[in-house]
Design an enzyme around this catalytic site. Structure first.
Site, PDB file in Angstrom:
ATOM      1  N   SER A  21      76.269  46.461   9.793  1.00 56.22           N
ATOM      2  CA  SER A  21      77.702  46.489  10.110  1.00 56.22           C
ATOM      3  C   SER A  21      78.440  47.267   9.021  1.00 56.22           C
ATOM      4  O   SER A  21      77.882  47.513   7.945  1.00 56.22           O
ATOM      5  CB  SER A  21      78.217  45.045  10.139  1.00 56.22           C
ATOM      6  OG  SER A  21      79.621  44.998  10.072  1.00 56.22           O
ATOM      7  N   TYR A  39      79.562  36.442   7.823  1.00 55.90           N
ATOM      8  CA  TYR A  39      79.148  37.694   8.469  1.00 55.90           C
ATOM      9  C   TYR A  39      78.916  38.775   7.402  1.00 55.90           C
ATOM     10  O   TYR A  39      77.914  39.486   7.424  1.00 55.90           O
ATOM     11  CB  TYR A  39      80.242  38.108   9.457  1.00 55.90           C
ATOM     12  CG  TYR A  39      79.881  39.255  10.374  1.00 55.90           C
ATOM     13  CD1 TYR A  39      79.100  39.051  11.507  1.00 55.90           C
ATOM     14  CD2 TYR A  39      80.348  40.542  10.123  1.00 55.90           C
ATOM     15  CE1 TYR A  39      78.781  40.117  12.358  1.00 55.90           C
ATOM     16  CE2 TYR A  39      80.041  41.594  10.966  1.00 55.90           C
ATOM     17  CZ  TYR A  39      79.258  41.376  12.086  1.00 55.90           C
ATOM     18  OH  TYR A  39      78.946  42.426  12.918  1.00 55.90           O
TER      19      TYR A  39
HETATM   20  P1  NAD Z   1      77.497  41.159  22.108  1.00 52.15           P
HETATM   21  O1  NAD Z   1      78.146  39.826  22.036  1.00 52.15           O
HETATM   22  O2  NAD Z   1      77.657  41.978  23.320  1.00 52.15           O
HETATM   23  O3  NAD Z   1      75.944  41.053  21.802  1.00 52.15           O
HETATM   24  C1  NAD Z   1      75.402  40.048  20.999  1.00 52.15           C
HETATM   25  C2  NAD Z   1      74.007  39.762  21.508  1.00 52.15           C
HETATM   26  O4  NAD Z   1      73.456  38.690  20.729  1.00 52.15           O
HETATM   27  C3  NAD Z   1      74.032  39.303  22.969  1.00 52.15           C
HETATM   28  O5  NAD Z   1      72.998  39.897  23.686  1.00 52.15           O
HETATM   29  C4  NAD Z   1      73.830  37.813  22.861  1.00 52.15           C
HETATM   30  O6  NAD Z   1      73.154  37.258  23.965  1.00 52.15           O
HETATM   31  C5  NAD Z   1      73.008  37.688  21.594  1.00 52.15           C
HETATM   32  N1  NAD Z   1      73.234  36.374  21.033  1.00 52.15           N
HETATM   33  C6  NAD Z   1      74.400  35.887  20.536  1.00 52.15           C
HETATM   34  N2  NAD Z   1      74.260  34.583  20.239  1.00 52.15           N
HETATM   35  C7  NAD Z   1      72.979  34.260  20.561  1.00 52.15           C
HETATM   36  C8  NAD Z   1      72.244  33.053  20.510  1.00 52.15           C
HETATM   37  N3  NAD Z   1      72.788  31.892  20.114  1.00 52.15           N
HETATM   38  N4  NAD Z   1      70.965  33.072  20.934  1.00 52.15           N
HETATM   39  C9  NAD Z   1      70.388  34.210  21.389  1.00 52.15           C
HETATM   40  N5  NAD Z   1      71.054  35.384  21.470  1.00 52.15           N
HETATM   41  C10 NAD Z   1      72.331  35.389  21.065  1.00 52.15           C
HETATM   42  O7  NAD Z   1      78.057  41.921  20.819  1.00 52.15           O
HETATM   43  P2  NAD Z   1      77.604  43.277  20.099  1.00 52.15           P
HETATM   44  O8  NAD Z   1      78.833  43.798  19.489  1.00 52.15           O
HETATM   45  O9  NAD Z   1      76.822  44.129  21.005  1.00 52.15           O
HETATM   46  O10 NAD Z   1      76.664  42.727  18.935  1.00 52.15           O
HETATM   47  C11 NAD Z   1      75.348  43.200  18.710  1.00 52.15           C
HETATM   48  C12 NAD Z   1      75.105  43.371  17.228  1.00 52.15           C
HETATM   49  O11 NAD Z   1      75.982  44.382  16.734  1.00 52.15           O
HETATM   50  C13 NAD Z   1      75.400  42.130  16.400  1.00 52.15           C
HETATM   51  O12 NAD Z   1      74.408  41.981  15.403  1.00 52.15           O
HETATM   52  C14 NAD Z   1      76.729  42.455  15.767  1.00 52.15           C
HETATM   53  O13 NAD Z   1      76.927  41.780  14.547  1.00 52.15           O
HETATM   54  C15 NAD Z   1      76.595  43.939  15.550  1.00 52.15           C
HETATM   55  N6  NAD Z   1      77.826  44.669  15.334  1.00 52.15           N
HETATM   56  C16 NAD Z   1      78.765  44.797  16.301  1.00 52.15           C
HETATM   57  C17 NAD Z   1      79.920  45.533  16.042  1.00 52.15           C
HETATM   58  C18 NAD Z   1      80.984  45.744  17.081  1.00 52.15           C
HETATM   59  O14 NAD Z   1      82.018  46.343  16.777  1.00 52.15           O
HETATM   60  N7  NAD Z   1      80.811  45.282  18.307  1.00 52.15           N
HETATM   61  C19 NAD Z   1      80.112  46.129  14.793  1.00 52.15           C
HETATM   62  C20 NAD Z   1      79.125  45.980  13.824  1.00 52.15           C
HETATM   63  C21 NAD Z   1      77.986  45.256  14.101  1.00 52.15           C
END
Ligand code: NAD
Length: 260
Positions: A154, A167
């Protein structure tokens, strides 16, 4: 697709691949002719929707799934279950790619952070990825697999952020872990890298987007939030021979935010 970017014949395990950035990764892997994708998932509905979307990119990709909630009590048991089932499902008997992507966030002032929520973030965003990497990496070394491991880091791997202490702790540590484990394993055939997304429109950022979308838009040099499909190329790069001399790296994919 040039052979430099081909994943032909390879098997990947991807956590949290049914939505958001993970689904972008899955579509990228599918476009590079991956042989088999093993997803972790929580609900059949989101799994089936994701499979439909991935199959539109590559209808011959074999997709399997392991049902698991990362908040289940016994962390060691759930990690062991993902590992055992993945190797059982693998058509080749190996896993070539492990992508630790599932993640959550919670926002509270640090002094008021409920300790159960604090621990949930550390569990999903740090402890489970580290434990999965140990198990899968151990087997990859034993089988002498030319493997690739990728974490979703991130901007908070580089910056402290606001109201997101666990986080920031987890994502900062993942960047450091990427380097530490890469140093130990890269000479033995396993490359370890991370992708650090900027602001990407997903479920994770729903509430933040509602509050700050315009503000953030203006500060991003490319003047837009990221889309999950923006992660198709970076994941193919880091898991294919195109990046064969890249390891221990955290690739920032943020429309220029961090350069500003
Ligand atoms: P999202 O919520 O669409 O995806 C998160 C994924 O993690 C989902 O598939 C969900 O099912 C899974 N997950 C969450 N809790 C869970 C649990 N208890 N058990 C099993 N699976 C679980 O969000 P995203 O933004 O696509 O996040 C994906 C990754 O990207 C994460 O690690 C997040 O920290 C990182 N990230 C996102 C952003 C952003 O701006 N969206 C920025 C930096 C990093």
């Amino acid at each position: 697709m040039s052979s430099l970017f081909s994943l032909k014949g390879q098997v990947a395990v991807l956590t949290g691949g049914t939505s958001g950035i993970g689904l972008g990764y899955a579509k990228g892997l599918a476009s590079a002719e991956l042989r088999q994708l093993i997803l972790t998932y929580r609900s059949e509905e989101s799994l089936n929707k994701a499979i439909d979307e991935i199959k539109q990119v590559n209808s011959s990709l074999l997709i399997d799934a392991v049902k698991v909630d990362f908040l289940e009590d016994d962390e060691d048991e759930l990690v062991e279950r993902i590992f055992t089932q993945s190797y059982k499902l693998s058509q080749s008997g190996s896993i070539d790619i492990l992508i630790n992507n599932a993640g959550i966030t919670e926002r509270f002032p640090f002094e008021q952070f409920p300790s159960d929520k604090f621990n949930d973030v550390l569990k999903i965003d740090l402890n489970i990825p580290v434990k999965l990497t140990k198990l899968f990496g151990g087997k990859m070394l034993e089988q002498k697999t030319q493997a690739k491991i990728v974490f979703t880091a991130s901007l908070l791997s580089f910056q402290g952020g606001m109201l997101s202490t666990p986080y920031a702790i987890a994502k900062g540590a993942l960047k450091q872990f990427t380097q530490a484990v890469s140093n130990e394993w890269s000479s033995r055939g396993i490359r370890v890298n991370s992708i650090a997304p900027g602001y990407v429109e997903t479920k994770l950022t729903d509430s933040m987007a509602a509050e700050n979308k315009d503000l953030v838009d203006k500060r991003i040099p490319m003047k837009r939030w990221g889309h999950p499909d923006d992660f198709m190329g970076p994941i193919v790069f880091l898991t294919s021979d195109a990046s064969k001399y890249v390891t221990g790296e955290t690739l920032v994919v943020d429309g220029g935010w961090l350069s500003r």
